[in-house]
Design a protein around this motif. Structure first.
Motif, mmCIF file in Angstrom:
data_model
loop_
_atom_site.group_PDB
_atom_site.id
_atom_site.type_symbol
_atom_site.label_atom_id
_atom_site.label_comp_id
_atom_site.label_asym_id
_atom_site.label_seq_id
_atom_site.Cartn_x
_atom_site.Cartn_y
_atom_site.Cartn_z
ATOM 1 N N LEU A 12 36.298 56.431 44.527
ATOM 2 C CA LEU A 12 35.755 55.079 44.335
ATOM 3 C C LEU A 12 36.370 54.083 45.303
ATOM 4 C CD1 LEU A 12 35.695 54.974 40.437
ATOM 5 C CD2 LEU A 12 33.692 54.981 41.948
ATOM 6 N N ARG A 13 37.686 54.162 45.471
ATOM 7 C CA ARG A 13 38.359 53.223 46.370
ATOM 8 C C ARG A 13 37.931 53.449 47.815
ATOM 9 N NH1 ARG A 13 42.192 53.281 49.782
ATOM 10 N NH2 ARG A 13 42.933 55.353 49.195
ATOM 11 N N GLU A 14 37.862 54.715 48.225
ATOM 12 C CA GLU A 14 37.468 54.995 49.610
ATOM 13 C C GLU A 14 36.010 54.625 49.871
ATOM 14 O OE1 GLU A 14 38.733 59.043 50.308
ATOM 15 O OE2 GLU A 14 40.765 58.367 50.804
ATOM 16 N N LYS A 15 35.174 54.763 48.870
ATOM 17 C CA LYS A 15 33.764 54.346 48.995
ATOM 18 C C LYS A 15 33.691 52.839 49.251
ATOM 19 C CE LYS A 15 29.564 54.513 46.227
ATOM 20 N NZ LYS A 15 28.997 54.934 44.948
ATOM 21 N N LYS A 16 34.510 52.077 48.530
ATOM 22 C CA LYS A 16 34.563 50.622 48.739
ATOM 23 C C LYS A 16 35.147 50.310 50.118
ATOM 24 C CE LYS A 16 33.790 48.506 44.596
ATOM 25 N NZ LYS A 16 32.932 47.363 44.371
ATOM 26 N N LYS A 17 36.179 51.082 50.494
ATOM 27 C CA LYS A 17 36.864 50.844 51.762
ATOM 28 C C LYS A 17 35.942 51.103 52.955
ATOM 29 C CE LYS A 17 41.181 51.699 54.126
ATOM 30 N NZ LYS A 17 42.373 52.502 54.245
ATOM 31 N N ASP A 18 34.979 52.020 52.792
ATOM 32 C CA ASP A 18 34.010 52.276 53.865
ATOM 33 C C ASP A 18 33.206 51.023 54.190
ATOM 34 O OD1 ASP A 18 34.797 54.897 54.139
ATOM 35 O OD2 ASP A 18 33.143 55.713 52.934
ATOM 36 N N LYS A 19 32.971 50.199 53.179
ATOM 37 C CA LYS A 19 32.188 48.972 53.364
ATOM 38 C C LYS A 19 33.069 47.773 53.665
ATOM 39 C CE LYS A 19 28.496 50.573 50.379
ATOM 40 N NZ LYS A 19 27.772 50.436 49.136
ATOM 41 N N GLU A 20 34.251 47.750 53.036
ATOM 42 C CA GLU A 20 35.184 46.639 53.225
ATOM 43 C C GLU A 20 36.597 47.198 53.406
ATOM 44 O OE1 GLU A 20 34.683 43.172 50.539
ATOM 45 O OE2 GLU A 20 33.236 44.488 49.529
ATOM 46 N N LYS A 22 39.428 46.066 53.385
ATOM 47 C CA LYS A 22 40.520 45.506 52.583
ATOM 48 C C LYS A 22 40.845 46.353 51.344
ATOM 49 C CE LYS A 22 37.619 42.452 49.791
ATOM 50 N NZ LYS A 22 37.304 41.083 49.463
ATOM 51 N N TRP A 23 39.989 47.310 50.992
ATOM 52 C CA TRP A 23 40.182 48.110 49.775
ATOM 53 C C TRP A 23 41.234 49.208 49.981
ATOM 54 C CZ3 TRP A 23 38.311 47.434 44.869
ATOM 55 C CH2 TRP A 23 37.436 46.359 44.709
ATOM 56 N N THR A 24 42.444 48.781 50.250
ATOM 57 C CA THR A 24 43.565 49.709 50.382
ATOM 58 C C THR A 24 44.169 49.961 48.998
ATOM 59 O OG1 THR A 24 45.134 47.903 50.641
ATOM 60 C CG2 THR A 24 44.115 48.771 52.679
ATOM 61 N N GLN A 25 45.095 50.888 48.931
ATOM 62 C CA GLN A 25 45.781 51.130 47.665
ATOM 63 C C GLN A 25 46.530 49.875 47.218
ATOM 64 O OE1 GLN A 25 48.130 54.663 48.449
ATOM 65 N NE2 GLN A 25 46.482 55.992 47.724
ATOM 66 N N GLY A 26 47.148 49.179 48.166
ATOM 67 C CA GLY A 26 47.867 47.948 47.841
ATOM 68 C C GLY A 26 46.956 46.867 47.300
ATOM 69 N N TYR A 27 45.754 46.763 47.878
ATOM 70 C CA TYR A 27 44.785 45.766 47.434
ATOM 71 C C TYR A 27 44.357 46.039 45.989
ATOM 72 C CZ TYR A 27 40.457 43.028 47.323
ATOM 73 O OH TYR A 27 39.457 42.139 46.983
ATOM 74 N N VAL A 28 44.049 47.288 45.683
ATOM 75 C CA VAL A 28 43.637 47.652 44.320
ATOM 76 C C VAL A 28 44.806 47.435 43.354
ATOM 77 C CG1 VAL A 28 42.802 49.495 42.816
ATOM 78 C CG2 VAL A 28 41.858 49.254 45.112
ATOM 79 N N ALA A 29 46.004 47.813 43.773
ATOM 80 C CA ALA A 29 47.187 47.618 42.930
ATOM 81 C C ALA A 29 47.337 46.140 42.559
ATOM 82 C CB ALA A 29 48.437 48.121 43.648
ATOM 83 N N ASP A 30 47.160 45.258 43.543
ATOM 84 C CA ASP A 30 47.245 43.815 43.283
ATOM 85 C C ASP A 30 46.153 43.364 42.305
ATOM 86 O OD1 ASP A 30 49.414 43.554 44.969
ATOM 87 O OD2 ASP A 30 48.239 42.792 46.665
ATOM 88 N N LEU A 31 44.947 43.883 42.483
ATOM 89 C CA LEU A 31 43.838 43.477 41.621
ATOM 90 C C LEU A 31 44.055 43.860 40.153
ATOM 91 C CD1 LEU A 31 40.711 44.344 43.813
ATOM 92 C CD2 LEU A 31 41.607 42.071 43.279
ATOM 93 N N ILE A 32 44.693 44.994 39.917
ATOM 94 C CA ILE A 32 44.886 45.435 38.531
ATOM 95 C C ILE A 32 46.286 45.115 37.996
ATOM 96 C CG2 ILE A 32 43.122 47.229 38.655
ATOM 97 C CD1 ILE A 32 45.457 49.288 38.801
ATOM 98 N N GLY A 33 47.131 44.545 38.851
ATOM 99 C CA GLY A 33 48.442 44.100 38.396
ATOM 100 C C GLY A 33 49.489 45.180 38.233
ATOM 101 N N VAL A 34 49.476 46.159 39.148
ATOM 102 C CA VAL A 34 50.529 47.181 39.137
ATOM 103 C C VAL A 34 51.158 47.235 40.527
ATOM 104 C CG1 VAL A 34 49.392 48.577 37.353
ATOM 105 C CG2 VAL A 34 49.012 49.124 39.758
ATOM 106 N N ALA A 35 52.316 47.842 40.614
ATOM 107 C CA ALA A 35 52.987 47.998 41.904
ATOM 108 C C ALA A 35 52.227 49.018 42.752
ATOM 109 C CB ALA A 35 54.421 48.456 41.693
ATOM 110 N N ARG A 36 52.304 48.861 44.073
ATOM 111 C CA ARG A 36 51.593 49.789 44.962
ATOM 112 C C ARG A 36 52.010 51.243 44.737
ATOM 113 N NH1 ARG A 36 51.586 52.667 49.520
ATOM 114 N NH2 ARG A 36 49.707 52.681 50.766
ATOM 115 N N PRO A 37 53.314 51.544 44.606
ATOM 116 C CA PRO A 37 53.690 52.942 44.369
ATOM 117 C C PRO A 37 53.098 53.499 43.061
ATOM 118 C CG PRO A 37 55.606 51.675 45.042
ATOM 119 C CD PRO A 37 54.497 50.693 44.819
#
Length: 138
Positions: A12-20, A22-37
């Motif tokens: 799902l994340r890579e599908k979004k990243k293909d279009k935008e 900015k959809w890195t693991q860090g970006y998703v982590a920030d959106l859901i409120g967890v640390a990148r690791p």
């Protein structure tokens, strides 16, 4: 189930990243409120731990899929908002439920989900055997 969760989450994340981009693991982590690791561990198929249910719900909402699909419980990715609303309605006013901590509520909901699935399987089994299911009979 954890491996399926990891695969679907990464897909799902890579599908979004293909279009935008900015959809890195860090970006998703920030959106859901967890640390990148922590998020990176969710996408790691070798991670034996399942994320908290609250986090699964956030991810399902973010990617507009059902939590059941994300967890590998179904092959239907469509979000089912009405089920969430129904479950909240079911627990509303249940004596003692409001006194539970968020973690206890999560554990309770997971247990009730498992119990409901077992009841559904029992009803299907009884129907298949042609036996009367008492209160399950229609």
């Amino acid at each position: 189930m954890v491996k399926e969760f990891s695969k679907r989450l990464k897909y799902l994340r890579e599908k979004k990243k293909d279009k935008e981009p900015k959809w890195t693991q860090g970006y998703v982590a920030d959106l859901i409120g967890v640390a990148r690791p922590t998020y990176t561990a969710y996408e790691n198929e070798n991670n034996p731990k399942q994320p908290p249910l609250e986090t699964v719900d956030k991810l399902a909402d973010l990617f507009d899929v059902s939590a059941d699909w994300l967890m590998g419980r179904t092959n239907d990715p469509s979000p089912k908002k009405s089920e969430k609303e129904m479950s909240l309605f079911f627990y509303d006013g249940l004596e003692g439920y409001d006194d539970l901590s968020p973690e206890e509520k999560e554990a309770f909901r997971e247990h009730m989900y498992d119990e409901a699935r077992q009841a559904i399987e029992l009803v299907k089994k009884l129907k298949k055997q042609g036996k009367r299911g008492g209160m399950y009979e229609r």
